[in-house]
Scaffold this active site. Structure first.
Site, PDB file in Angstrom:
ATOM      1  N   HIS A  62       0.012   7.904   3.843  1.00 38.04           N
ATOM      2  CA  HIS A  62       0.748   7.286   4.947  1.00 38.04           C
ATOM      3  C   HIS A  62       2.240   7.630   4.949  1.00 38.04           C
ATOM      4  CE1 HIS A  62      -2.944   5.085   5.406  1.00 38.04           C
ATOM      5  NE2 HIS A  62      -2.832   4.615   4.174  1.00 38.04           N
ATOM      6  N   GLY A  95      -4.758   1.676   7.951  1.00 39.39           N
ATOM      7  CA  GLY A  95      -5.764   0.931   8.703  1.00 39.39           C
ATOM      8  C   GLY A  95      -5.447  -0.547   8.728  1.00 39.39           C
ATOM      9  N   ILE A 112      -0.839   9.275   8.430  1.00 41.24           N
ATOM     10  CA  ILE A 112      -1.461   8.351   9.376  1.00 41.24           C
ATOM     11  C   ILE A 112      -1.007   6.921   9.094  1.00 41.24           C
ATOM     12  CG2 ILE A 112      -3.465   9.853   9.649  1.00 41.24           C
ATOM     13  CD1 ILE A 112      -5.045   7.939   7.860  1.00 41.24           C
ATOM     14  N   ASP A 147       0.836  -1.198   0.000  1.00 41.92           N
ATOM     15  CA  ASP A 147       0.000   0.000   0.000  1.00 41.92           C
ATOM     16  C   ASP A 147       0.875   1.253   0.000  1.00 41.92           C
ATOM     17  OD1 ASP A 147      -1.836   2.013   0.306  1.00 41.92           O
ATOM     18  OD2 ASP A 147      -2.921   1.062   1.951  1.00 41.92           O
TER      19      ASP A 147
END
Length: 286
Positions: free
Chosen positions: A195, A213, A210, A190
């Site tokens: 991120h 998830g 961040i 990803d």
């Protein structure tokens, strides 16, 4: 362009080929923080081949979430700056091998319109099979497309989430997140700049990049592995959770767990900000 409904429900791909080796298995385990204590031999079994006394390498069950990274039903034109992971629900039909050649079938399970200001929820399913055609895992996911609501699709009908017990948790596990955790985890597939790129994160409405998830999802798997599964990946039959708030690298995640027979319920929190980051979690062991 708005989501093309109901044509989106016809999107699917079949028998797309993928493969992985022990390198990808170990990189994923490092990406969710396993091996942070290089003398913890139970976690080293997921990141090291152990030459002095040979031991078989173990595969973290949630490696399934990246083992066929990029498998999807087809192209969906979304506002990528506003896209977040919403949920993962993985069913394990048999243990994940350390290395494999596999195929993946992907389809859209459902699409829900929460309104122009609230976005859309897209549910996909990927079935990973070995070369003989036997199922290894089934991966159900939901994507929250915050900028793509108002396309005229249904707003109701989503499955009800698992409800965790209301009693005090039976166990709690604190898992520190390294400041560079997202930069390491992204190497498993990803590469969303949300991120890793501070400028992109600010454009998406966050003060800084961040954590993925799906990295948080892997951390909840770690919590179950080290408490109720005795570090045995083959004990996992299902692992599911909904993501409810972002995690920032450098924080500490507290995973609360409730055991009811072979069902382990869980939620994950960041105490410092008093926020729940993963809800409605459940692992089925057996």
């Amino acid at each position: 362009m708005p989501i093309d409904y109901p044509a989106i429900l016809d999107l699917k791909t079949e028998a797309a080929p993928y493969s992985w080796s022990d390198r990808e298995v170990m990189l994923y385990a490092l990406g969710i923080g396993m091996g942070s204590d290089p003398l913890n031999e139970r976690e080293l079994q997921f990141v090291n081949e152990a030459f002095a006394t040979p031991k078989p390498l173990k595969v973290v069950p949630t490696f399934a979430s990246v083992c066929v990274w990029g498998a999807r039903p087809g192209f969906i034109d979304l506002n990528r700056v506003m896209v977040l992971d919403g949920e993962r629900d993985i069913t394990f039909h048999k243990p994940i091998p350390v290395a494999a050649n596999v195929t993946a079938d992907a389809r859209v399970r459902g699409v829900f319109d929460k309104g122009e200001e609230k976005g859309a929820i897209i549910q996909n399913e990927v079935v990973v099979k070995d070369w003989e055609g036997d199922k290894i895992v089934t991966i159900a996911s939901s994507t929250v497309a915050r900028g793509d609501g108002g396309f005229g699709g249904p707003s109701e009908g989503m499955p009800e989430p698992h409800q965790v017990p209301r009693r005090a948790p039976d166990r709690s596990v604190d898992i520190p997140i390294r400041p560079d955790q997202a930069l390491l985890y992204r190497l498993s597939g990803d590469r969303n700049p949300l991120h890793s790129d501070p400028e992109f994160a600010r454009k998406a409405g966050f003060p800084k990049p961040i954590l993925h998830g799906m990295c948080t999802y892997g951390l909840t798997c770690r919590a179950v592995l080290q408490t109720y599964a005795d570090y045995d990946p083959s004990a996992f039959h299902r692992h599911r959770a909904r993501f409810s708030a972002p995690v920032f690298p450098g924080e500490i995640i507290t995973v609360n767990l409730w055991k009811d027979g072979d069902s382990i319920s869980f939620e994950a929190h960041v105490r410092e900000r008093q926020v729940t980051v993963a809800r409605n979690g459940q692992t089925l062991l057996g």
